[in-house]
Motif scaffolding. Sequence first.
Motif, PDB file in Angstrom:
ATOM      1  N   ASP A  95       0.812  -1.216   0.000  1.00 21.80           N
ATOM      2  CA  ASP A  95       0.000   0.000   0.000  1.00 21.80           C
ATOM      3  C   ASP A  95       0.851   1.275   0.000  1.00 21.80           C
ATOM      4  OD1 ASP A  95      -2.480   1.103  -0.210  1.00 21.80           O
ATOM      5  OD2 ASP A  95      -3.056   0.824   1.873  1.00 21.80           O
ATOM      6  N   ALA A  97       0.942   5.666   1.243  1.00 18.42           N
ATOM      7  CA  ALA A  97       0.451   6.794   2.030  1.00 18.42           C
ATOM      8  C   ALA A  97       1.241   8.022   1.597  1.00 18.42           C
ATOM      9  CB  ALA A  97       0.617   6.530   3.523  1.00 18.42           C
ATOM     10  N   GLN A  99       2.406  12.359   2.445  1.00 18.24           N
ATOM     11  CA  GLN A  99       2.525  13.487   3.363  1.00 18.24           C
ATOM     12  C   GLN A  99       3.436  14.528   2.724  1.00 18.24           C
ATOM     13  OE1 GLN A  99       5.010  13.521   7.157  1.00 18.24           O
ATOM     14  NE2 GLN A  99       2.973  13.088   7.975  1.00 18.24           N
ATOM     15  N   SER A 138       0.595   3.607   6.892  1.00 17.08           N
ATOM     16  CA  SER A 138      -0.083   4.895   6.988  1.00 17.08           C
ATOM     17  C   SER A 138       0.805   5.848   7.779  1.00 17.08           C
ATOM     18  CB  SER A 138      -1.458   4.758   7.645  1.00 17.08           C
ATOM     19  OG  SER A 138      -1.331   4.250   8.961  1.00 17.08           O
ATOM     20  N   SER A 140       0.867   9.776  10.112  1.00 17.63           N
ATOM     21  CA  SER A 140       0.154  10.855  10.784  1.00 17.63           C
ATOM     22  C   SER A 140       1.172  11.702  11.531  1.00 17.63           C
ATOM     23  CB  SER A 140      -0.893  10.303  11.764  1.00 17.63           C
ATOM     24  OG  SER A 140      -1.637  11.361  12.351  1.00 17.63           O
ATOM     25  N   THR A 200      -6.395   1.120   9.973  1.00 19.59           N
ATOM     26  CA  THR A 200      -7.019   2.371   9.565  1.00 19.59           C
ATOM     27  C   THR A 200      -6.909   3.371  10.694  1.00 19.59           C
ATOM     28  OG1 THR A 200      -8.617   1.134   8.221  1.00 19.59           O
ATOM     29  CG2 THR A 200      -9.141   3.433   8.701  1.00 19.59           C
ATOM     30  N   SER A 394      -8.817   5.146  -4.753  1.00 16.77           N
ATOM     31  CA  SER A 394      -9.217   6.347  -4.013  1.00 16.77           C
ATOM     32  C   SER A 394     -10.101   7.218  -4.890  1.00 16.77           C
ATOM     33  CB  SER A 394      -7.992   7.160  -3.592  1.00 16.77           C
ATOM     34  OG  SER A 394      -7.462   7.899  -4.690  1.00 16.77           O
ATOM     35  N   TYR A 449      -3.677   5.586  -6.242  1.00 17.43           N
ATOM     36  CA  TYR A 449      -4.301   6.676  -5.500  1.00 17.43           C
ATOM     37  C   TYR A 449      -4.010   8.027  -6.159  1.00 17.43           C
ATOM     38  CZ  TYR A 449      -4.524   3.220  -1.661  1.00 17.43           C
ATOM     39  OH  TYR A 449      -4.753   2.109  -0.888  1.00 17.43           O
ATOM     40  N   TYR A 451      -3.251  11.940  -5.612  1.00 15.03           N
ATOM     41  CA  TYR A 451      -2.726  12.827  -4.584  1.00 15.03           C
ATOM     42  C   TYR A 451      -2.128  14.070  -5.235  1.00 15.03           C
ATOM     43  CZ  TYR A 451       0.315  14.474  -0.748  1.00 15.03           C
ATOM     44  OH  TYR A 451       0.941  15.230   0.220  1.00 15.03           O
ATOM     45  N   GLU A 484      -1.639  15.715   3.822  1.00 19.89           N
ATOM     46  CA  GLU A 484      -1.430  14.322   4.206  1.00 19.89           C
ATOM     47  C   GLU A 484      -2.591  13.498   3.651  1.00 19.89           C
ATOM     48  OE1 GLU A 484       0.382  13.323   8.241  1.00 19.89           O
ATOM     49  OE2 GLU A 484      -1.714  12.750   8.558  1.00 19.89           O
ATOM     50  N   ASN A 486      -3.946   9.411   3.905  1.00 17.24           N
ATOM     51  CA  ASN A 486      -4.075   7.971   4.086  1.00 17.24           C
ATOM     52  C   ASN A 486      -5.447   7.637   3.527  1.00 17.24           C
ATOM     53  OD1 ASN A 486      -1.649   7.499   5.878  1.00 17.24           O
ATOM     54  ND2 ASN A 486      -2.785   8.988   7.123  1.00 17.24           N
ATOM     55  N   GLN A 488      -7.420   5.216   3.480  1.00 16.73           N
ATOM     56  CA  GLN A 488      -8.409   4.561   4.322  1.00 16.73           C
ATOM     57  C   GLN A 488      -8.892   5.455   5.466  1.00 16.73           C
ATOM     58  OE1 GLN A 488      -5.547   2.843   3.255  1.00 16.73           O
ATOM     59  NE2 GLN A 488      -6.774   1.922   1.631  1.00 16.73           N
TER      60      GLN A 488
END
Length: 494
Positions: A95, A97, A99, A138, A140, A200, A394, A449, A451, A484, A486, A488
């Motif tokens: 997967d 992610a 940022q 993911s 954060s 998630t 996405s 995805y 972005y 950012e 993610n 999910q």
Amino acid sequence: MTSLHRPRVRRRYLGAVAGTFGLVAALLAAGPAAATPDPGDSPSTAKEVSPGQRSDTKSAMEDGDIPGVDEIVHSDNVRHLANIPKQALQSVNSDLAFQGKYAFAGNYDGFVIYDISRPKAPRTVSQVLCPGSQNDISVSGDLLFLSTDSSRSDNSCSSASQPATEKSSWEGMKVFDISDKRNPKYVAAVETACGSHTHTLAPDRRDVYIYVSSYSPSETFPDCRPPHDGISVIKVPRSAPEKAAVIDFPVLFPDGGNPGGSANPGVSKTTGCHDITTFPKLKLAAGACMGDGILMDISNPAAPKVLDRVQDNVNFAFWHSATFNERGNKVVFTDELGGGGAATCNEATGSTRGADGVYDIAGKGDKRKLVFKSYYKIPRHQADTENCVAHNGSLIPSKNRDIMVQAWYQGGVSIWDFTDSRHPKEIGYFERGPISTDSLVTGGAWSAYYYNGHIYSNDIAKGFDVLAIDDRRTDSAESVRMRELNVQTQPDYR
């Protein structure tokens, strides 16, 4: 490898019938881990196909019905900007992610951080060796989260495979500090029941809540015995991530969920969830849970509550993932027929199995219900040597439209419009030809995805791809910028 423009509507292929937490970073030479297709449980190996299937594949290539081996084709509104082949981490890519100017790519051997500030020329920033399928990923803030769903000898990045029947074996969540993208640091590990196949985020200001999805318990597994009818909830304090811990295991299926088996042949028995998508703004979540699809209220992120539950015992074999539209009044569920390791995008399988299910959300409050509207499947038949089925995607945040970009393993990347829930349609695509004409070799796009103006795809075998779409229906999305993403944890794009 050659690139070739082809008309958007390609002919269908009709031949298919049948030390403590140590840092391990920066360009490490790594041997492949024991990788499994999602959600398969066996090592990924080439599967021989019949002489007739091999002949059909070669004939379809000669006739132009499918691209040649490794040949790149795409619709006129899609451009292939860049590819970075796999480097130190040679196992299965998983997967993604995002940022700021970085993309984070999971791999069964660890993860890679890319600088995507120049989408036409992305570059590798660091590679971290930390084996443990499937390394769902993911981010954060300064934290990166990594799922381990393969039984390991311990929670370190130097662990070895070990049978789940041994009590000392470890599976669960790993937490890294990524404040220095060139030098990620492993800071915490949390063991969870049956491991962490996916996870998630439900982020809060001071804490990050993680919903951990896992499944397939056994009486022979000391840390993963049935019933396994819920999800693990982990709380990670941002100021002290080393204190991350499981705080609850909410039961989502008090009746045990879909029994599968003899009751519903061809349908997976529900023994947990495969993936969950949260929509924090709307305090909603949608769960894809093997034999069931669910809608949840997450007003209290530590205690999700099921609002509605649906099954499709005719066409869905394995509820795999979920995506809301921007208004939060629709959910797209995917069916991963064949576990990602089978050829299901062919004439024999048809257009309603191994597909997406489009559901409207009707009603208000606790009375909200999921209402089935249609199926969507890529309109281009693939060879019997290509693993192909609906997988991770996405939204493309286009104004007043519901448009999604989605990975289909060796079916490539599909861009499709479901503004009309009853009549979804493809509006663009990108794909490579089969890896082999003689055997089914697992490969293709795991995730695709959108972005900050571009499409990014993590190809299991071929590496990291960057695509652009030029289409009036998606032009409005180009102005949407996220700090950012993610997927999910679905954002409020506007």
